[in-house]
Design a protein around this motif. Structure first.
Motif, PDB file in Angstrom:
ATOM      1  N   UNK A 175       7.464  71.315 -85.426  1.00 39.46           N
ATOM      2  CA  UNK A 175       7.001  72.541 -86.076  1.00 39.46           C
ATOM      3  C   UNK A 175       7.752  73.737 -85.505  1.00 39.46           C
ATOM      4  N   UNK A 176       8.097  73.678 -84.229  1.00 36.64           N
ATOM      5  CA  UNK A 176       8.887  74.742 -83.604  1.00 36.64           C
ATOM      6  C   UNK A 176      10.228  74.897 -84.320  1.00 36.64           C
ATOM      7  N   UNK A 177      10.869  73.780 -84.600  1.00 33.46           N
ATOM      8  CA  UNK A 177      12.153  73.816 -85.310  1.00 33.46           C
ATOM      9  C   UNK A 177      11.977  74.361 -86.725  1.00 33.46           C
ATOM     10  N   UNK A 178      10.908  73.968 -87.398  1.00 30.64           N
ATOM     11  CA  UNK A 178      10.677  74.486 -88.758  1.00 30.64           C
ATOM     12  C   UNK A 178      10.592  76.014 -88.736  1.00 30.64           C
ATOM     13  N   UNK A 179       9.898  76.551 -87.754  1.00 31.08           N
ATOM     14  CA  UNK A 179       9.711  78.000 -87.682  1.00 31.08           C
ATOM     15  C   UNK A 179      10.981  78.707 -87.215  1.00 31.08           C
ATOM     16  N   UNK A 180      11.567  78.238 -86.118  1.00 29.46           N
ATOM     17  CA  UNK A 180      12.661  78.967 -85.483  1.00 29.46           C
ATOM     18  C   UNK A 180      14.050  78.627 -86.019  1.00 29.46           C
ATOM     19  N   UNK A 181      14.249  77.419 -86.475  1.00 31.58           N
ATOM     20  CA  UNK A 181      15.558  77.038 -86.992  1.00 31.58           C
ATOM     21  C   UNK A 181      15.652  77.257 -88.498  1.00 31.58           C
ATOM     22  N   UNK A 182      14.586  76.927 -89.201  1.00 32.06           N
ATOM     23  CA  UNK A 182      14.619  76.972 -90.667  1.00 32.06           C
ATOM     24  C   UNK A 182      13.888  78.172 -91.250  1.00 32.06           C
ATOM     25  N   UNK A 183      13.278  78.994 -90.404  1.00 33.68           N
ATOM     26  CA  UNK A 183      12.604  80.199 -90.882  1.00 33.68           C
ATOM     27  C   UNK A 183      11.332  79.931 -91.664  1.00 33.68           C
ATOM     28  N   UNK A 184      10.701  78.788 -91.400  1.00 36.44           N
ATOM     29  CA  UNK A 184       9.470  78.425 -92.096  1.00 36.44           C
ATOM     30  C   UNK A 184       8.330  79.296 -91.578  1.00 36.44           C
ATOM     31  N   UNK A 185       7.456  79.711 -92.454  1.00 34.28           N
ATOM     32  CA  UNK A 185       6.355  80.601 -92.094  1.00 34.28           C
ATOM     33  C   UNK A 185       5.279  79.870 -91.286  1.00 34.28           C
ATOM     34  N   UNK A 186       4.908  80.421 -90.143  1.00 33.97           N
ATOM     35  CA  UNK A 186       3.893  79.810 -89.276  1.00 33.97           C
ATOM     36  C   UNK A 186       2.534  79.737 -89.968  1.00 33.97           C
ATOM     37  N   UNK A 187       2.200  80.741 -90.771  1.00 33.61           N
ATOM     38  CA  UNK A 187       0.932  80.727 -91.502  1.00 33.61           C
ATOM     39  C   UNK A 187       0.892  79.562 -92.495  1.00 33.61           C
TER      40      UNK A 187
END
Length: 64
Positions: free
Chosen positions: A18-30
Motif C-alpha cells: 500500500x505504501x508503494x501504491x501511495x508513494x510510487x503510483x500516486x494512489x489516494x490514501x483515502x
C-alpha cells in the motif's frame, strides 16, 4: 456484497505494498481506506489498480 480480498492477495503475490501504491503510483490514501473497508469505489479506480498491478478486475474485486 463487495469484497476486495482478491486485491490484497494480488498485491501480495506481485509484491506491491500500500505504501508503494501511495508513494510510487500516486494512489489516494483515502481510496485505499475505502477498499480496506469494502466500500464502493469508481470503475476508474478499479481500472487504475488493474493497470498498476497488470491484472484483471477478477484479481481485484469479487461479488459475494
Amino acid at each position: 456484497m463487495i469484497s476486495y480480498e482478491p486485491l490484497w492477495e494480488t498485491m501480495k503475490r506481485k509484491k506491491i505494498t500500500t505504501y508503494a501504491l501511495i508513494n510510487t503510483y500516486g494512489f489516494d490514501a483515502h481510496t485505499l481506506n475505502d477498499l480496506k473497508h469494502n466500500k464502493s469505489v469508481t470503475a476508474n479506480t478499479l481500472e487504475t489498480l488493474c493497470k498498476i498491478l497488470n491484472c484483471t478486475a477478477n484479481d481485484v474485486i469479487e461479488f459475494l
